[in-house]
Write a protein that holds these residues in place. Structure first.
Motif, PDB file in Angstrom:
ATOM      1  N   TYR A  14       0.828  -1.207   0.000  1.00  0.00           N
ATOM      2  CA  TYR A  14       0.000   0.000   0.000  1.00  0.00           C
ATOM      3  C   TYR A  14       0.865   1.260   0.000  1.00  0.00           C
ATOM      4  O   TYR A  14       0.578   2.234  -0.700  1.00  0.00           O
ATOM      5  CB  TYR A  14      -0.931   0.008   1.221  1.00  0.00           C
ATOM      6  CG  TYR A  14      -2.251  -0.688   0.998  1.00  0.00           C
ATOM      7  CD1 TYR A  14      -3.098  -0.282  -0.019  1.00  0.00           C
ATOM      8  CD2 TYR A  14      -2.650  -1.740   1.817  1.00  0.00           C
ATOM      9  CE1 TYR A  14      -4.322  -0.914  -0.214  1.00  0.00           C
ATOM     10  CE2 TYR A  14      -3.865  -2.383   1.617  1.00  0.00           C
ATOM     11  CZ  TYR A  14      -4.695  -1.958   0.593  1.00  0.00           C
ATOM     12  OH  TYR A  14      -5.898  -2.591   0.396  1.00  0.00           O
ATOM     13  N   THR A  17       2.414   1.755  -3.418  1.00  0.00           N
ATOM     14  CA  THR A  17       1.384   2.199  -4.359  1.00  0.00           C
ATOM     15  C   THR A  17       1.050   3.674  -4.137  1.00  0.00           C
ATOM     16  O   THR A  17       0.889   4.444  -5.097  1.00  0.00           O
ATOM     17  CB  THR A  17       0.111   1.352  -4.198  1.00  0.00           C
ATOM     18  OG1 THR A  17       0.428  -0.024  -4.398  1.00  0.00           O
ATOM     19  CG2 THR A  17      -0.949   1.769  -5.208  1.00  0.00           C
ATOM     20  N   LEU A  18       0.972   4.084  -2.869  1.00  0.00           N
ATOM     21  CA  LEU A  18       0.696   5.484  -2.547  1.00  0.00           C
ATOM     22  C   LEU A  18       1.829   6.386  -3.033  1.00  0.00           C
ATOM     23  O   LEU A  18       1.589   7.481  -3.568  1.00  0.00           O
ATOM     24  CB  LEU A  18       0.509   5.636  -1.034  1.00  0.00           C
ATOM     25  CG  LEU A  18       0.180   7.046  -0.531  1.00  0.00           C
ATOM     26  CD1 LEU A  18      -1.133   7.537  -1.132  1.00  0.00           C
ATOM     27  CD2 LEU A  18       0.123   7.079   0.992  1.00  0.00           C
ATOM     28  N   VAL A  20       3.862   5.759  -5.592  1.00  0.00           N
ATOM     29  CA  VAL A  20       3.766   5.817  -7.053  1.00  0.00           C
ATOM     30  C   VAL A  20       2.658   6.781  -7.473  1.00  0.00           C
ATOM     31  O   VAL A  20       2.831   7.588  -8.398  1.00  0.00           O
ATOM     32  CB  VAL A  20       3.515   4.412  -7.637  1.00  0.00           C
ATOM     33  CG1 VAL A  20       3.194   4.491  -9.129  1.00  0.00           C
ATOM     34  CG2 VAL A  20       4.713   3.512  -7.401  1.00  0.00           C
ATOM     35  N   LEU A  21       1.525   6.702  -6.784  1.00  0.00           N
ATOM     36  CA  LEU A  21       0.400   7.581  -7.100  1.00  0.00           C
ATOM     37  C   LEU A  21       0.766   9.044  -6.892  1.00  0.00           C
ATOM     38  O   LEU A  21       0.452   9.908  -7.716  1.00  0.00           O
ATOM     39  CB  LEU A  21      -0.807   7.203  -6.232  1.00  0.00           C
ATOM     40  CG  LEU A  21      -2.079   8.024  -6.464  1.00  0.00           C
ATOM     41  CD1 LEU A  21      -2.586   7.838  -7.876  1.00  0.00           C
ATOM     42  CD2 LEU A  21      -3.150   7.612  -5.456  1.00  0.00           C
ATOM     43  N   CYS A  22       1.456   9.342  -5.797  1.00  0.00           N
ATOM     44  CA  CYS A  22       1.874  10.714  -5.511  1.00  0.00           C
ATOM     45  C   CYS A  22       2.910  11.200  -6.522  1.00  0.00           C
ATOM     46  O   CYS A  22       2.871  12.360  -6.971  1.00  0.00           O
ATOM     47  CB  CYS A  22       2.429  10.822  -4.095  1.00  0.00           C
ATOM     48  SG  CYS A  22       1.207  10.588  -2.789  1.00  0.00           S
ATOM     49  N   ILE A  24       3.543  10.045  -9.752  1.00  0.00           N
ATOM     50  CA  ILE A  24       2.958  10.256 -11.079  1.00  0.00           C
ATOM     51  C   ILE A  24       1.886  11.340 -11.032  1.00  0.00           C
ATOM     52  O   ILE A  24       1.803  12.194 -11.927  1.00  0.00           O
ATOM     53  CB  ILE A  24       2.370   8.934 -11.613  1.00  0.00           C
ATOM     54  CG1 ILE A  24       3.488   7.899 -11.792  1.00  0.00           C
ATOM     55  CG2 ILE A  24       1.640   9.153 -12.937  1.00  0.00           C
ATOM     56  CD1 ILE A  24       3.016   6.539 -12.255  1.00  0.00           C
ATOM     57  N   GLY A  25       1.089  11.323  -9.980  1.00  0.00           N
ATOM     58  CA  GLY A  25       0.057  12.356  -9.844  1.00  0.00           C
ATOM     59  C   GLY A  25       0.652  13.743  -9.730  1.00  0.00           C
ATOM     60  O   GLY A  25       0.093  14.717 -10.232  1.00  0.00           O
ATOM     61  N   CYS A  29      -0.216  16.800 -12.082  1.00  0.00           N
ATOM     62  CA  CYS A  29      -0.760  18.018 -11.474  1.00  0.00           C
ATOM     63  C   CYS A  29       0.032  19.262 -11.877  1.00  0.00           C
ATOM     64  O   CYS A  29      -0.551  20.338 -12.091  1.00  0.00           O
ATOM     65  CB  CYS A  29      -0.781  17.885  -9.950  1.00  0.00           C
ATOM     66  SG  CYS A  29      -2.075  16.801  -9.330  1.00  0.00           S
TER      67      CYS A  29
END
Length: 267
Positions: A14, A17-18, A20-22, A24-25, A29
């Motif tokens: 988790y 994944t968080l 990676v999300l931050c 790429i996000g 952004c």
């Protein structure tokens, strides 16, 4: 609904994944907020409009050429005997791992030979010409298009083709009436993906045609020129436009794929 126990491994996954999300996000952004802020004032810029049209036009032409070549090649690799199949597939896939600037350098050398000069004399130039943009995109994306076509054809039930063959259908009739209809949505989705990739191609294009304002300038080239002249707002506006085009193509691709999945589910 089954509850999953949160152990150390699950927590680790988790967290990654968080992250990676931050990561790429955050990239997305930056383009959305900074590029979107200056997008309106650059939307009517003549150079930006030229670069947009050049990107969309060349990407469409190169993608059509890609699949015109990739579909019969994919059929050969999945349905016909090929001598030294492993070597053939290795050669076709090799450029997928090469830096695109190396592919561009190879194209530059190729079209600087007497054969390339003969093509130029016949009215088909590639070096430092808009035709070279199409050629660079084609060289970069063709291995991916072939791979996607092969994967699509491998998903077809060969028993249907065998039955059609027993009923007297030729290879072309089997291809037209069985393979293509079953692979239609997958191929359309693959085409959109290749078109989106062509929009962002830069390395091979830079080597073969250079980046000349209002002549061989695509959207990635426009970003490169704006950054090199410290016009960051113009670069961000072009990046935002590329993001919009990529998001639109991704949405259409997922829509086509989901429609195909639902159709298969209820058949």
């Amino acid at each position: 609904m089954k509850k999953h126990k949160i152990d150390l491994f699950t927590l680790f996954c988790y967290i990654i994944t968080l992250f990676v999300l931050c990561f790429i996000g955050g990239i997305v952004c930056i383009i959305i907020f900074r590029g979107g802020y200056v997008f309106a004032e650059h939307l009517k810029d003549r150079e930006t409009l030229f670069a947009t049209w050049m990107s969309v036009k060349t990407a469409l032409i190169s993608s059509i050429l890609c699949f015109f070549v990739a579909i019969p090649t994919g059929y050969v690799l999945t349905h016909l005997p090929v001598p030294f199949r492993g070597s053939v597939e290795a050669v076709l896939e090799l450029t997928m791992t090469l830096p695109y600037i190396v592919i561009g350098l190879s194209l530059l050398i190729l079209f600087s030979t007497p054969a390339g000069k003969a093509l130029k004399s016949a009215g088909l130039p590639f070096v430092f010409h808009q035709n070279g943009i199409v050629m660079a995109q084609l060289a970069v994306n063709l291995p991916f298009a072939i791979k996607l076509a092969v994967m699509a054809f491998q998903g077809v039930n060969r028993k249907l083709e065998a039955v059609a063959g027993l009923l007297g259908a030729s290879r072309f009739q089997q291809f037209r009436t069985i393979i293509l209809p079953l692979c239609k949505n997958t191929l359309i989705s693959s085409f959109i993906l290749i078109w989106s990739r062509a929009l962002g191609e830069f390395g091979a294009t830079l080597m073969l045609v250079g980046v000349t304002r209002m002549k061989t300038e695509t959207l990635p080239g426009n970003i490169y020129l704006n950054v090199s002249t410290n016009q960051i707002d113009g670069a961000l506006a072009s990046a935002f436009l590329l993001l919009i085009l990529a998001a639109f193509s991704l949405f259409i691709s997922h829509l086509v794929t989901r429609t195909d999945w639902r159709k298969q589910r209820y058949e």
